[in-house]
Motif scaffolding. Structure first.
Motif, PDB file in Angstrom:
ATOM      1  N   HIS A 170     -30.614 -10.347   8.311  1.00 27.56           N
ATOM      2  CA  HIS A 170     -31.974  -9.356   8.789  1.00 27.56           C
ATOM      3  C   HIS A 170     -31.954  -9.188   9.891  1.00 27.56           C
ATOM      4  O   HIS A 170     -31.354  -9.138  10.561  1.00 27.56           O
TER       5      HIS A 170
ATOM      6  N   GLU B 151     -38.602 -12.565  17.555  1.00 28.67           N
ATOM      7  CA  GLU B 151     -38.514 -13.392  17.390  1.00 28.67           C
ATOM      8  C   GLU B 151     -38.269 -15.151  17.814  1.00 28.67           C
ATOM      9  O   GLU B 151     -36.677 -14.915  17.920  1.00 28.67           O
TER      10      GLU B 151
ATOM     11  N   HIS C 293     -28.915 -11.470  12.779  1.00 31.91           N
ATOM     12  CA  HIS C 293     -29.519 -12.952  12.343  1.00 31.91           C
ATOM     13  C   HIS C 293     -29.900 -13.135  10.991  1.00 31.91           C
ATOM     14  O   HIS C 293     -29.593 -12.929  10.000  1.00 31.91           O
TER      15      HIS C 293
END
Ligand code: FE2
Length: 443
Positions: free
Chosen positions: A335, A341, A371
């Protein structure tokens, strides 16, 4: 050491009372601020929200303490090279970043929790009270003999990875070990004692306090349940000693001295308290049919922004659980997220990266940066026999997920010396399996 479950004693809603058992009746009976407090104590209020915040959001605590906090010498600047919001010398970097375990201080270099703080990445500005920062701490010596810290800029969520922390606060003491977390909010004074070399992660938020996420159709129970959060019980010490108070204010550190321990609160009542939580109490909710749920299903605490459903930062964990999804690629899907993140690992092996992402290390996948599982993880999961299986036994990975774009500091970029320049290689073995003439493909 005593800690008590948060209890609903007297009052309305999440309101708590605590007295050191050496002084029964230390809490005034009929008012916050009597002309003379029991035992000759001083009354002092610590606000966690604006005085005028609506009742359902209003937070404050009344301390009954031996001396008020105001008896200190003036604050002076405290040099700390690594607690910083200055990222102007580090160009923006959209690449996937991964850090090997952050180095511990040399044994000869006595470093406590405050001196061992290192900003790794950050966004926003504490002056305008919008943003967050991610730190690593490493330490090999204790603070509490004569040093305490408080943060004027926001709240600290502390995630020990190596070594237990004995946290002294104005509210009492609590032990926080790896696989537990604690939250110490704006303005609360605390010291950290250790028994061994220690390392962990800290998430700081400026905008709001952490809250439990709404559960929607899940109902009243699940994820992190409120009864599993613990607050300290009142505990005081009366020590007349040269004590150093370190304050983080507008992103800079300051130091002042006083002639007494700040841990002199004999009793308190309020709804603005530090707390700890054992991550093994998290009630995991997940798919029992198909597909891999979004990681928000693992949210322990959230610091909301002004945008509905959008966090300044979420604290998300990936605990041991069952994987039962059928006809499904079970690891986290590939995604590109509109959020940042930052991930860390307390112990074990994270299922989407079985090598290279190590306890005490970290990764940062920034806004829009693709990633997902590495090559071997993709192949293994594509061929897996999808029986019910245990996932993440012996593992606790976590994520700080922010709607802000995190910038890496000079420490996070080069000075830590553990940024893995070869992280990108883990995806390079992913290849095309596309065959326009064959719909059913074996990986
Ligand atoms: Fe992700």
């Amino acid at each position: 050491m005593t800690t008590a479950k948060l209890q609903y004693q007297s009052g309305f809603g999440n309101y708590f009372r605590s007295e050191d058992s050496r002084c029964p009746g230390a809490l005034p009976e009929k008012q916050n601020n009597p002309q003379v407090c029991p035992y000759g104590l001083y009354a002092e209020q610590l606000s966690g929200t604006a005085f005028t915040a609506p009742r359902e959001h209003n937070q404050r605590t009344w301390f009954y303490r031996i001396r008020p906090s105001v008896i200190h010498k003036p604050f002076k600047p405290y040099t700390h090279k690594y607690v910083t919001y200055d990222v102007k010398d580090v160009p923006p970097n959209p690449n996937q970043l991964r850090w090997m375990p952050f180095p511990l201080p040399a044994k000869s270099d006595k470093t406590d929790f405050v001196d061992g703080l290192r900003t790794v990445c950050c966004a926003g500005d504490p002056k305008s009270r919008n943003g967050c920062a991610v730190y690593i701490y490493t330490c090999n010596t204790s603070m509490s003999e004569n040093r305490a810290f408080y943060n004027s800029d926001g709240d600290l969520l502390i995630v020990p990875q190596l070594g237990s922390l004995e946290v002294f606060t104005e509210f009492g003491r609590m032990t926080v070990s790896p696989n537990e977390i604690c939250v110490i909010q704006q303005g609360m004074r605390f010291s950290v004692n250790i028994k061994e070399e220690s390392r962990g992660y800290v998430l700081e938020v400026y905008d709001n306090h952490f809250i439990l996420p709404n559960l929607g159709p899940i109902g009243a129970n699940g994820l992190a349940n409120p009864q599993d959060f613990w607050a300290p019980t009142a505990w005081y010490e009366e020590r007349e000693i040269e004590f150093e108070i370190i304050n983080k204010f507008q992103g800079a550190l300051f130091t002042a001295t006083q002639k007494y321990s700040p841990f002199d609160v004999v009793a308190w009542h309020g709804n603005y308290v530090p707390y700890r939580y054992d991550l093994s109490n998290f009630v995991v909710i997940n798919t029992v049919s198909v597909d891999h749920c979004d990681p928000s299903i693992f949210t322990v605490l959230t610091c909301p922004s002004q945008k509905p459903g959008t966090a300044i930062a979420d604290f998300v964990i990936f605990p041991p659980r069952w994987g039962v999804a059928e006809h499904t690629f079970r690891p986290p899907y590939y995604h590109r997220n509109c959020m940042s993140e930052f991930m860390g690992l307390i112990h074990g092996n994270y299922e989407a990266k079985e090598g290279g992402f190590l306890p005490g290390g970290a990764s940062l996948h920034s806004m829009g940066t693709p990633h997902g599982p590495d090559g071997p993880a993709f192949e293994k999961a594509s061929r897996a026999d999808l029986k019910p299986e245990r996932v993440a036994d012996g593992t606790m990975a976590f994520m700080f997920e922010s709607s802000l774009s995190l910038a890496v500091t000079a420490y996070g970029n080069k000075e830590c010396k553990v940024l893995d320049e070869k992280y990108y290689e883990c995806w390079q073995s992913l290849k095309s399996y596309f065959n326009p003439n064959k719909r059913e493909v074996n990986i």
